[in-house]
Write an enzyme that holds these catalytic residues in place. Structure first.
Site, PDB file in Angstrom:
ATOM      1  N   ASP A 100      -4.673 -69.806 -53.757  1.00 44.92           N
ATOM      2  CA  ASP A 100      -3.653 -70.368 -54.491  1.00 44.92           C
ATOM      3  C   ASP A 100      -2.358 -70.436 -53.492  1.00 44.92           C
ATOM      4  OD1 ASP A 100      -1.250 -70.402 -55.963  1.00 44.92           O
ATOM      5  OD2 ASP A 100      -1.936 -68.852 -57.243  1.00 44.92           O
ATOM      6  N   ASP A 101      -2.028 -71.484 -52.900  1.00 41.55           N
ATOM      7  CA  ASP A 101      -0.861 -71.602 -52.002  1.00 41.55           C
ATOM      8  C   ASP A 101       0.393 -72.162 -52.579  1.00 41.55           C
ATOM      9  OD1 ASP A 101       0.364 -71.674 -49.661  1.00 41.55           O
ATOM     10  OD2 ASP A 101      -0.149 -73.785 -49.329  1.00 41.55           O
ATOM     11  N   ARG A 103       0.189 -74.319 -55.188  1.00 44.13           N
ATOM     12  CA  ARG A 103      -0.431 -74.744 -56.581  1.00 44.13           C
ATOM     13  C   ARG A 103      -0.563 -76.293 -56.887  1.00 44.13           C
ATOM     14  NH1 ARG A 103       1.324 -69.571 -60.392  1.00 44.13           N
ATOM     15  NH2 ARG A 103      -0.039 -68.240 -59.197  1.00 44.13           N
ATOM     16  N   TRP A 153      -0.737 -68.336 -42.664  1.00 47.21           N
ATOM     17  CA  TRP A 153      -1.842 -69.267 -42.640  1.00 47.21           C
ATOM     18  C   TRP A 153      -3.089 -68.527 -42.437  1.00 47.21           C
ATOM     19  CZ3 TRP A 153      -2.659 -73.940 -44.058  1.00 47.21           C
ATOM     20  CH2 TRP A 153      -3.695 -74.430 -43.763  1.00 47.21           C
ATOM     21  N   PRO A 157     -13.673 -68.304 -42.447  1.00 52.32           N
ATOM     22  CA  PRO A 157     -14.650 -68.255 -41.229  1.00 52.32           C
ATOM     23  C   PRO A 157     -15.609 -69.596 -41.462  1.00 52.32           C
ATOM     24  CG  PRO A 157     -15.008 -66.880 -43.278  1.00 52.32           C
ATOM     25  CD  PRO A 157     -13.605 -67.192 -43.344  1.00 52.32           C
ATOM     26  N   TRP A 158     -15.353 -70.458 -42.382  1.00 50.04           N
ATOM     27  CA  TRP A 158     -16.197 -71.449 -42.770  1.00 50.04           C
ATOM     28  C   TRP A 158     -15.472 -72.833 -41.991  1.00 50.04           C
ATOM     29  CZ3 TRP A 158     -15.056 -68.698 -47.167  1.00 50.04           C
ATOM     30  CH2 TRP A 158     -13.963 -69.200 -47.988  1.00 50.04           C
TER      31      TRP A 158
HETATM   32  P1  G4P Z   1      -3.480 -74.736 -54.262  1.00 47.16           P
HETATM   33  O1  G4P Z   1      -2.996 -75.848 -55.181  1.00 47.16           O
HETATM   34  O2  G4P Z   1      -4.686 -73.879 -54.306  1.00 47.16           O
HETATM   35  O3  G4P Z   1      -2.373 -73.757 -54.039  1.00 47.16           O
HETATM   36  O4  G4P Z   1      -3.383 -75.621 -52.853  1.00 47.16           O
HETATM   37  P2  G4P Z   1      -2.496 -76.621 -52.128  1.00 47.16           P
HETATM   38  O5  G4P Z   1      -2.229 -77.953 -52.897  1.00 47.16           O
HETATM   39  O6  G4P Z   1      -1.191 -75.875 -51.648  1.00 47.16           O
HETATM   40  O7  G4P Z   1      -3.051 -76.764 -50.821  1.00 47.16           O
HETATM   41  C1  G4P Z   1      -3.219 -77.669 -50.083  1.00 47.16           C
HETATM   42  C2  G4P Z   1      -4.476 -77.752 -49.011  1.00 47.16           C
HETATM   43  O8  G4P Z   1      -3.953 -76.729 -48.022  1.00 47.16           O
HETATM   44  C3  G4P Z   1      -5.798 -77.396 -49.861  1.00 47.16           C
HETATM   45  O9  G4P Z   1      -6.852 -78.082 -49.066  1.00 47.16           O
HETATM   46  C4  G4P Z   1      -5.644 -75.745 -49.247  1.00 47.16           C
HETATM   47  O10 G4P Z   1      -6.943 -75.223 -49.081  1.00 47.16           O
HETATM   48  C5  G4P Z   1      -5.221 -75.752 -48.047  1.00 47.16           C
HETATM   49  N1  G4P Z   1      -4.551 -74.547 -47.632  1.00 47.16           N
HETATM   50  C6  G4P Z   1      -3.254 -73.862 -48.186  1.00 47.16           C
HETATM   51  N2  G4P Z   1      -3.075 -72.769 -47.609  1.00 47.16           N
HETATM   52  C7  G4P Z   1      -4.045 -72.635 -46.720  1.00 47.16           C
HETATM   53  C8  G4P Z   1      -4.415 -71.626 -45.693  1.00 47.16           C
HETATM   54  O11 G4P Z   1      -3.574 -70.338 -45.753  1.00 47.16           O
HETATM   55  N3  G4P Z   1      -5.356 -71.716 -44.957  1.00 47.16           N
HETATM   56  C9  G4P Z   1      -6.361 -72.608 -44.974  1.00 47.16           C
HETATM   57  N4  G4P Z   1      -7.363 -72.801 -44.374  1.00 47.16           N
HETATM   58  N5  G4P Z   1      -6.190 -73.778 -46.159  1.00 47.16           N
HETATM   59  C10 G4P Z   1      -5.011 -73.561 -46.720  1.00 47.16           C
HETATM   60  P3  G4P Z   1      -7.503 -79.164 -49.811  1.00 47.16           P
HETATM   61  O12 G4P Z   1      -6.743 -80.409 -49.361  1.00 47.16           O
HETATM   62  O13 G4P Z   1      -7.958 -78.823 -50.840  1.00 47.16           O
HETATM   63  O14 G4P Z   1      -8.679 -79.139 -48.763  1.00 47.16           O
HETATM   64  P4  G4P Z   1     -10.111 -78.415 -48.636  1.00 47.16           P
HETATM   65  O15 G4P Z   1     -10.357 -77.562 -47.506  1.00 47.16           O
HETATM   66  O16 G4P Z   1     -10.279 -77.610 -49.845  1.00 47.16           O
HETATM   67  O17 G4P Z   1     -11.175 -79.433 -48.687  1.00 47.16           O
END
Ligand code: G4P
Ligand code: MG
Length: 174
Positions: A100-101, A103, A153, A157-158
Site C-alpha cells: 500500500d504505497d 493507493r 523503497w 525478493p521476487w
Molecule cells: P498502491 O495503490 O498499492 O499503493 O500502489 P501504487 O499505485 O502506489 O504503486 C505503483 C507501482 O509501484 C506498483 O507496481 C507498486 O507495486 C510499485 N511500488 C510502490 N512502492 C514500491 C516499493 O517500495 N517497492 C517496489 N518494489 N514496488 C513498489 P505495479 O505497477 O502494480 O507493478 P507490479 O510490480 O505489481 O506488476
C-alpha cells in the site's frame, strides 16, 4: 535519494502469517482472494496456505504518459475478471496486493470491483507504507496490513537478479 530496504522470502512469509491471523480474526469469512498482479501474485499464493481459499486475479500496470508536455500517470487494466465468473457472484472477496504505497492502484482496482456483484470486498496488503496517500479506499471497507513500514523503497525478493546478494543486503541493512 530515497532510503531502501530489502526483504527476504522468509521475512515475507512471517509477515503473511501475521496478516493471515488478522484476516482470520475478523468477522467476515472470505470465500476467495483476488490478487492484483504482478505484485500480489506471490503474496496471494503464500496467503493461501493459511486461508485455504482460491485465488483469482486481475493485473494492472502503472503508466506515465506525456500528453503535449503534460506528464500524467495512471493505472490501466492488463487483464480483468470480465465477465466475472459465476462462482464469485454474491461472494466475499479479499483483494490482495504486496504494498500500500500511493493507493492509486488500490483505488482503481477497488473502484472497478465495487461495480461487480460481490456480497462484500475487503483488502489485504503485506506492507502498509506510512505516508500521505493520493488514492482513497472506499469508506468502511475492511483493510488488513501485515506490517506498517516507513516510506522507503522496498526491494522484494521476487525482483532480485541475484538472490544471494539480495539476502546479503537484507542481512546488513537490518
Ligand atoms: P498502491 O495503490 O498499492 O499503493 O500502489 P501504487 O499505485 O502506489 O504503486 C505503483 C507501482 O509501484 C506498483 O507496481 C507498486 O507495486 C510499485 N511500488 C510502490 N512502492 C514500491 C516499493 O517500495 N517497492 C517496489 N518494489 N514496488 C513498489 P505495479 O505497477 O502494480 O507493478 P507490479 O510490480 O505489481 O506488476
Ligand atoms: Mg502491483
Amino acid at each position: 535519494m530515497k532510503k531502501k530496504v530489502w526483504y527476504t522470502y522468509d521475512d515475507i512469509h512471517r509477515v503473511i502469517k501475521q496478516l493471515a491471523e488478522k484476516i482470520k480474526a475478523s468477522d467476515i469469512k472470505y470465500d476467495a482472494m483476488i490478487a492484483i498482479g504482478g505484485g500480489g501474485f506471490i503474496p496471494a499464493r503464500m496467503l493461501r496456505c493459511f486461508l485455504e481459499i482460491p485465488i483469482y486475479a486481475v493485473t494492472t500496470a502503472y503508466y506515465d504518459s506525456d500528453n503535449e508536455g503534460q506528464v500524467t500517470d495512471g493505472v490501466k487494466k492488463v487483464q480483468w475478471l470480465d465477465p466475472l465468473p459465476d462462482v464469485l457472484v454474491g461472494k466475499n472477496v479479499l483483494v490482495v496486493d504486496e504494498v500500500d504505497d500511493s493507493r492509486v492502484t488500490l483505488e482503481f482496482v477497488l473502484n472497478e470491483l465495487s461495480h461487480e456483484d460481490f456480497a462484500h470486498i475487503g483488502v489485504a496488503v503485506l506492507h502498509e507504507k506510512i505516508k500521505a496517500k493520493a488514492g482513497k479506499l472506499p469508506e468502511h471497507m475492511p483493510y488488513f496490513s501485515g506490517i506498517t513500514v516507513e516510506d522507503w523503497w522496498i526491494n522484494y525478493p521476487w525482483d532480485a537478479d541475484d538472490i544471494d546478494e539480495h539476502n546479503r543486503l537484507a542481512a546488513v541493512s537490518e
